[in-house]
Scaffold this motif. Structure first.
Motif, PDB file in Angstrom:
ATOM      1  N   GLY A 100       0.854  -1.201   0.000  1.00 26.64           N
ATOM      2  CA  GLY A 100       0.000   0.000   0.000  1.00 26.64           C
ATOM      3  C   GLY A 100       0.880   1.238   0.000  1.00 26.64           C
ATOM      4  N   ASP A 122       0.495  -1.429  -4.650  1.00 22.10           N
ATOM      5  CA  ASP A 122      -0.719  -0.686  -4.327  1.00 22.10           C
ATOM      6  C   ASP A 122      -1.831  -1.235  -5.217  1.00 22.10           C
ATOM      7  OD1 ASP A 122      -1.019   2.233  -2.676  1.00 22.10           O
ATOM      8  OD2 ASP A 122      -2.723   1.615  -3.912  1.00 22.10           O
ATOM      9  N   ILE A 123      -3.062  -1.135  -4.722  1.00 25.35           N
ATOM     10  CA  ILE A 123      -4.204  -1.591  -5.531  1.00 25.35           C
ATOM     11  C   ILE A 123      -4.610  -0.505  -6.521  1.00 25.35           C
ATOM     12  CG2 ILE A 123      -6.087  -0.752  -4.034  1.00 25.35           C
ATOM     13  CD1 ILE A 123      -7.239  -3.707  -4.414  1.00 25.35           C
ATOM     14  N   ALA A 147      -1.160  -4.544  -7.104  1.00 23.36           N
ATOM     15  CA  ALA A 147      -1.494  -5.802  -6.428  1.00 23.36           C
ATOM     16  C   ALA A 147      -2.463  -5.563  -5.290  1.00 23.36           C
ATOM     17  CB  ALA A 147      -0.221  -6.442  -5.869  1.00 23.36           C
ATOM     18  N   ASP A 148      -3.239  -6.609  -4.987  1.00 21.05           N
ATOM     19  CA  ASP A 148      -4.152  -6.591  -3.848  1.00 21.05           C
ATOM     20  C   ASP A 148      -3.379  -7.109  -2.630  1.00 21.05           C
ATOM     21  OD1 ASP A 148      -6.258  -6.652  -2.119  1.00 21.05           O
ATOM     22  OD2 ASP A 148      -7.460  -8.077  -3.265  1.00 21.05           O
ATOM     23  N   LEU A 149      -2.919  -6.203  -1.795  1.00 19.74           N
ATOM     24  CA  LEU A 149      -2.112  -6.508  -0.604  1.00 19.74           C
ATOM     25  C   LEU A 149      -0.975  -7.469  -0.946  1.00 19.74           C
ATOM     26  CD1 LEU A 149      -4.806  -6.490   2.232  1.00 19.74           C
ATOM     27  CD2 LEU A 149      -3.353  -4.620   1.438  1.00 19.74           C
ATOM     28  N   ASN A 164       1.689   0.806   5.917  1.00 18.51           N
ATOM     29  CA  ASN A 164       0.772   1.741   6.576  1.00 18.51           C
ATOM     30  C   ASN A 164      -0.552   1.560   5.837  1.00 18.51           C
ATOM     31  OD1 ASN A 164      -0.595   3.864   7.720  1.00 18.51           O
ATOM     32  ND2 ASN A 164       0.442   5.435   6.509  1.00 18.51           N
ATOM     33  N   GLU A 187      -9.906   4.786  -0.685  1.00 19.87           N
ATOM     34  CA  GLU A 187      -9.238   3.477  -0.620  1.00 19.87           C
ATOM     35  C   GLU A 187      -7.963   3.537   0.231  1.00 19.87           C
ATOM     36  OE1 GLU A 187      -9.644   5.304  -3.279  1.00 19.87           O
ATOM     37  OE2 GLU A 187      -7.868   5.297  -4.582  1.00 19.87           O
ATOM     38  N   ALA A 188      -7.479   4.763   0.511  1.00 20.72           N
ATOM     39  CA  ALA A 188      -6.305   4.902   1.373  1.00 20.72           C
ATOM     40  C   ALA A 188      -6.700   4.994   2.843  1.00 20.72           C
ATOM     41  CB  ALA A 188      -5.507   6.144   0.979  1.00 20.72           C
TER      42      ALA A 188
HETATM   43  C1  LIG Z   1      -2.931   4.775   4.398  1.00 18.16           C
HETATM   44  S1  LIG Z   1      -2.404   4.794   2.701  1.00 18.16           S
HETATM   45  C2  LIG Z   1      -0.622   4.719   2.940  1.00 18.16           C
HETATM   46  C3  LIG Z   1       0.156   5.311   1.812  1.00 18.16           C
HETATM   47  C4  LIG Z   1       1.652   5.413   2.093  1.00 18.16           C
HETATM   48  N1  LIG Z   1       2.220   4.106   2.356  1.00 18.16           N
HETATM   49  C5  LIG Z   1       1.941   6.342   3.255  1.00 18.16           C
HETATM   50  O1  LIG Z   1       2.273   5.858   4.340  1.00 18.16           O
HETATM   51  O2  LIG Z   1       1.836   7.564   3.090  1.00 18.16           O
HETATM   52  C6  LIG Z   1      -2.841   3.141   2.236  1.00 18.16           C
HETATM   53  C7  LIG Z   1      -2.535   2.764   0.788  1.00 18.16           C
HETATM   54  O3  LIG Z   1      -2.945   1.405   0.609  1.00 18.16           O
HETATM   55  C8  LIG Z   1      -3.544   1.252  -0.649  1.00 18.16           C
HETATM   56  N2  LIG Z   1      -4.460   0.103  -0.591  1.00 18.16           N
HETATM   57  C9  LIG Z   1      -5.716   0.064  -0.101  1.00 18.16           C
HETATM   58  N3  LIG Z   1      -6.220  -1.182  -0.233  1.00 18.16           N
HETATM   59  C10 LIG Z   1      -5.252  -1.929  -0.800  1.00 18.16           C
HETATM   60  C11 LIG Z   1      -5.167  -3.296  -1.206  1.00 18.16           C
HETATM   61  N4  LIG Z   1      -6.203  -4.145  -1.022  1.00 18.16           N
HETATM   62  N5  LIG Z   1      -4.027  -3.722  -1.788  1.00 18.16           N
HETATM   63  C12 LIG Z   1      -2.982  -2.868  -1.978  1.00 18.16           C
HETATM   64  N6  LIG Z   1      -3.010  -1.567  -1.630  1.00 18.16           N
HETATM   65  C13 LIG Z   1      -4.127  -1.102  -1.041  1.00 18.16           C
HETATM   66  C14 LIG Z   1      -4.239   2.583  -0.913  1.00 18.16           C
HETATM   67  O4  LIG Z   1      -4.444   2.779  -2.296  1.00 18.16           O
HETATM   68  C15 LIG Z   1      -3.241   3.560  -0.284  1.00 18.16           C
HETATM   69  O5  LIG Z   1      -2.317   4.014  -1.239  1.00 18.16           O
END
Ligand SMILES: C[S@@+](CC[C@H](N)C(=O)[O-])C[C@H]1O[C@@H](n2cnc3c(N)ncnc32)[C@H](O)[C@@H]1O
Length: 257
Positions: A100, A122-123, A147-149, A164, A187-188
């Motif tokens: 993410g 990241d998704i 990718a999904d997680l 995070n 989504e973040a």
């Molecule tokens: C809280 S933000 C953190 C962004 C960055 N790492 C930071 O600390 O500033 C969470 C991130 O996870 C991504 N995300 C949400 N669901 C996800 C998933 N299922 N798979 C991958 N990434 C995902 C979001 O798009 C977002 O960019």
């Protein structure tokens, strides 16, 4: 200095494409008509709730300037605790995965601060475009994957996972600040009904991709430390909670047994 004055200075400096220091060094200078137009537009955006960082398109993180758009979370100072915890645990030449990655703040910082090989997922394809641009501009060698997680990394032997993840419960939406709720990407922010959904999947997935003795490092939401520790079970050791400056557990570090 009051926050409103700081914001006004940041936006004025942005309007004339100069630093804040320049404003103090050149108090005699007057604004051009174009400068006024830009400054007025930026003030209007801020008054409508747009976070300053989305107006200027910039946020500093761990001493480097990152480009941010509304496709990515604005990196927070608290997340620098996760960087510090990771720097203490990343062995030389390690394979590090940032799950993410958003703006790429964590992966880019760790790639530049250590000799690690950095992977970031990241998704959101739009977030990855911002992250890739940040890595290119800051000359960080990071491989980005949509990718999904963690699932797509099964079978890898990863040394350190940092994440995070989204950790706000959907029910908490109305209690968020307007700047966050209405402007940062949903989504973040939102993980699901409880806010713990991403933690559950990351903890389960981490066991399948981390090498034995590899580290999992998670930023924790408010009140998440208990539930996340409970998810870990017996396959983990050296479990540590690292507090932020307010004394709230902010990072969980755990080593795969
Ligand atoms: C809280 S933000 C953190 C962004 C960055 N790492 C930071 O600390 O500033 C969470 C991130 O996870 C991504 N995300 C949400 N669901 C996800 C998933 N299922 N798979 C991958 N990434 C995902 C979001 O798009 C977002 O960019």
């Amino acid at each position: 200095m009051p926050a409103s004055r700081l914001t006004a200075e940041v936006l004025l400096a942005h309007a004339i494409q100069r630093s804040r220091e320049y404003l103090y060094a050149h108090p005699e200078e007057t604004l051009t008509e174009t400068g006024w137009i830009h400054y007025g537009r930026y003030l209007h955006q801020r008054l409508n709730g747009t976070p300053t960082q989305y107006v200027t398109g910039r946020q500093e993180f761990y001493g480097r300037m990152f480009r941010v758009t509304r496709d990515v979370l604005i990196p927070r100072p608290e997340t620098e605790h996760l960087v510090e915890a990771a720097l203490e645990r990343i062995p030389s030449g390690a394979l590090v995965l940032d799950v993410g990655t958003g703006s790429g703040a964590l992966a880019v910082t760790l790639a530049l601060e250590t000799r690690c090989r950095a992977l970031a997922s990241d998704i959101s394809a739009r977030a990855l475009a911002v992250a890739r641009a940040n890595a290119a501009r800051l000359e960080a060698d990071v491989a980005f994957v949509e990718a999904d997680l963690i699932e797509p990394f099964a079978g890898h032997s990863i040394d350190v996972i940092v994440s995070n993840p989204p950790y706000v419960a959907l029910s908490e939406r109305e209690s968020l600040q307007r700047e966050v709720r209405d402007f940062e990407p949903p989504e973040a922010l939102f993980a699901g009904p409880t806010g713990l959904e991403c933690y559950e999947r990351i903890v389960a997935g981490a066991a399948t991709v981390l090498r034995p003795r590899g580290w999992l490092l998670l930023e924790l939401g408010f009140r998440a430390s208990g539930p996340v520790q409970a998810m870990l079970g017996s396959g983990w050791e050296d479990i540590t909670l690292i507090p932020d400056l307010a004394g709230i557990p902010r990072v969980l570090a755990a080593r795969r047994a």
